[in-house]
Design a protein around this motif. Structure first.
Motif, short mmCIF file in Angstrom:
data_model
loop_
_atom_site.label_atom_id
_atom_site.label_comp_id
_atom_site.label_asym_id
_atom_site.label_seq_id
_atom_site.Cartn_x
_atom_site.Cartn_y
_atom_site.Cartn_z
N ASN A 87 0.82 -1.20 0.00
CA ASN A 87 0.00 0.00 0.00
C ASN A 87 0.86 1.26 0.00
OD1 ASN A 87 -1.41 2.14 2.15
ND2 ASN A 87 -2.77 1.40 0.55
N TRP A 88 1.91 1.26 0.82
CA TRP A 88 2.83 2.42 0.84
C TRP A 88 3.46 2.61 -0.53
CZ3 TRP A 88 7.93 2.92 -0.45
CH2 TRP A 88 8.49 4.17 -0.20
N LEU A 89 3.91 1.51 -1.14
CA LEU A 89 4.59 1.60 -2.43
C LEU A 89 3.70 2.25 -3.47
CD1 LEU A 89 7.24 0.70 -3.89
CD2 LEU A 89 5.98 -1.33 -4.64
N GLY A 90 2.46 1.76 -3.60
CA GLY A 90 1.56 2.30 -4.60
C GLY A 90 1.10 3.70 -4.28
N ASP A 91 0.73 3.92 -3.01
CA ASP A 91 0.18 5.21 -2.60
C ASP A 91 1.23 6.32 -2.63
OD1 ASP A 91 -1.88 6.91 -1.58
OD2 ASP A 91 -0.94 6.78 0.39
N SER A 92 2.47 5.98 -2.32
CA SER A 92 3.53 6.99 -2.25
C SER A 92 4.15 7.28 -3.61
CB SER A 92 4.63 6.54 -1.27
OG SER A 92 4.11 6.40 0.02
N LEU A 93 4.12 6.31 -4.50
CA LEU A 93 4.79 6.48 -5.79
C LEU A 93 3.87 6.93 -6.92
CD1 LEU A 93 7.31 3.50 -6.04
CD2 LEU A 93 7.74 5.83 -5.31
N ASP A 94 2.55 6.74 -6.78
CA ASP A 94 1.68 7.01 -7.94
C ASP A 94 1.74 8.48 -8.40
OD1 ASP A 94 0.37 7.97 -5.70
OD2 ASP A 94 -1.50 6.88 -6.05
N ILE A 114 -7.56 10.67 -3.14
CA ILE A 114 -8.47 10.71 -1.99
C ILE A 114 -9.43 9.52 -2.01
CG2 ILE A 114 -10.31 12.01 -0.87
CD1 ILE A 114 -7.50 13.18 -0.57
N ILE A 115 -9.96 9.22 -3.19
CA ILE A 115 -10.88 8.08 -3.32
C ILE A 115 -10.18 6.78 -2.95
CG2 ILE A 115 -12.20 6.70 -4.97
CD1 ILE A 115 -12.75 9.36 -6.50
N ALA A 116 -8.95 6.59 -3.47
CA ALA A 116 -8.19 5.37 -3.19
C ALA A 116 -7.85 5.27 -1.70
CB ALA A 116 -6.92 5.35 -4.02
N ASP A 117 -7.49 6.39 -1.08
CA ASP A 117 -7.18 6.38 0.36
C ASP A 117 -8.40 5.95 1.17
OD1 ASP A 117 -4.60 7.15 -0.06
OD2 ASP A 117 -4.89 9.25 0.48
N TRP A 118 -9.57 6.47 0.78
CA TRP A 118 -10.78 6.14 1.53
C TRP A 118 -11.14 4.67 1.36
CZ3 TRP A 118 -13.31 7.24 5.53
CH2 TRP A 118 -14.64 6.85 5.71
N GLY A 169 0.76 17.27 11.99
CA GLY A 169 1.99 17.49 12.73
C GLY A 169 3.07 16.52 12.29
N PHE A 170 3.60 15.75 13.25
CA PHE A 170 4.69 14.82 12.96
C PHE A 170 4.19 13.46 12.49
CE2 PHE A 170 6.68 17.57 16.28
CZ PHE A 170 7.60 18.19 15.43
N VAL A 171 2.87 13.28 12.43
CA VAL A 171 2.31 11.98 12.07
C VAL A 171 1.59 12.07 10.72
CG1 VAL A 171 0.73 10.14 12.74
CG2 VAL A 171 2.01 11.38 14.49
N GLY A 172 1.94 11.17 9.83
CA GLY A 172 1.30 11.11 8.52
C GLY A 172 0.91 9.67 8.19
N PRO A 173 0.45 9.43 6.99
CA PRO A 173 0.04 8.07 6.60
C PRO A 173 1.15 7.03 6.77
CG PRO A 173 -0.74 9.67 5.01
CD PRO A 173 0.17 10.41 5.93
N LEU A 176 1.44 6.09 10.35
CA LEU A 176 0.27 5.30 10.73
C LEU A 176 0.42 3.85 10.27
CD1 LEU A 176 -2.49 5.35 12.07
CD2 LEU A 176 -3.51 5.95 9.87
N ARG A 177 1.02 3.66 9.11
CA ARG A 177 1.25 2.28 8.63
C ARG A 177 2.20 1.54 9.57
NH1 ARG A 177 1.63 5.27 3.69
NH2 ARG A 177 -0.14 4.87 2.31
N PHE A 178 3.24 2.22 10.03
CA PHE A 178 4.16 1.59 10.98
C PHE A 178 3.45 1.24 12.28
CE2 PHE A 178 7.68 3.18 8.36
CZ PHE A 178 8.59 2.14 8.48
N ILE A 179 2.56 2.12 12.73
CA ILE A 179 1.82 1.86 13.96
C ILE A 179 0.91 0.64 13.80
CG2 ILE A 179 0.03 2.76 15.48
CD1 ILE A 179 1.22 5.57 14.98
N ILE A 180 0.22 0.57 12.65
CA ILE A 180 -0.66 -0.58 12.39
C ILE A 180 0.16 -1.87 12.32
CG2 ILE A 180 -2.24 -1.64 10.74
CD1 ILE A 180 -3.18 1.16 9.98
N ALA A 181 1.34 -1.80 11.67
CA ALA A 181 2.21 -2.97 11.58
C ALA A 181 2.64 -3.42 12.98
CB ALA A 181 3.44 -2.65 10.73
#
Length: 228
Positions: A87-94, A114-118, A169-173, A176-181
């Motif tokens: 998800n990071w790879l696709g969302d960050s590189l597109d 935005i649609i894909a994120d939702w 602030g200091f927290v982004g997507p 959040l992925r690291f936190i979920i992992a």
């Protein structure tokens, strides 16, 4: 001479590919370096739209990990970490790939992102809903609702300030992925911990959203006063 021009090339790539948004997250520097490293290596036949699809499929893999974790064994939750990486790879590189190749479609890409994120966060939340037990399913609903709230805040901030930022602030997507992992790994090692950790994250998201909403209202008030 090659070593002297390399920093300029790197800087030019960063300016071109990240010019459409402001980042404030903790991992900003490392993330940008990784993206700039990967962009030239993306095969020509892979388009920005294909990367968006890949990112969404990564969220689908997290959903599948929760389903398998619920009905087979919770060790399958580790598959969700792979999904988060995809998800990071696709969302960050597109979008960055579009700017890197000088083919940006600013408003189309903005809407699609935005649609894909939702869709992605709904898949993850629904997966956790299936995995959750003993009435803790409401945490999945809270997580999706509060994350959606943060998306709305980012869009309103963009409308008011003309500055697009996806971070709180200091927290982004990415953070959040690291936190979920981390939550997934902890749940595998300590079964039942996910309800407490996911609940804590939902509470923190709520607090961050309240603070960001108050800041947003102040920005809106300031803009109104400046236009009078």
């Amino acid at each position: 001479m090659g070593k002297e021009t390399q920093p300029e090339d790197h800087t030019a790539i960063v300016q071109r590919t990240f010019s459409d948004r402001k980042r404030t997250n903790i991992l900003k520097r490392a993330e940008q370096l990784t993206i700039v490293f990967l962009l030239p290596k993306v095969p020509k036949f892979i388009s920005p739209n294909a990367l968006t699809l890949i990112g969404t499929l990564g969220s689908g893999l997290v959903f599948l990990a929760f389903v398998l974790g619920a009905y087979v064994t919770n060790w399958y939750l580790l598959l969700g970490i792979v999904g988060l990486g995809i998800n990071w790879l696709g969302d960050s590189l597109d979008g960055r790939l579009a700017y890197y190749r000088n083919i940006p479609r600013r408003w189309y890409g903005f809407a699609l992102d935005i649609i894909a994120d939702w869709i992605g966060i709904v898949l993850i939340g629904f997966g956790y809903y299936i995995y959750a037990q003993n009435g803790t399913q409401i945490i999945a609903f809270a997580f999706v609702a509060f994350y959606g709230w943060s998306i709305i805040i980012s869009q309103l901030r963009y409308k008011i300030t003309n500055e697009y930022s996806i971070d709180s602030g200091f927290v982004g997507p990415t953070e959040l992925r690291f936190i979920i992992a981390f939550i997934l790994i902890t749940e595998v090692l300590f079964h039942g911990s996910i309800a407490y950790l996911a609940g804590l994250i939902s509470v923190l998201l709520f607090i961050i959203n309240v603070i960001d909403s108050l800041k947003l209202l102040k920005l809106g008030d300031l803009r109104d006063k400046n236009q009078v």
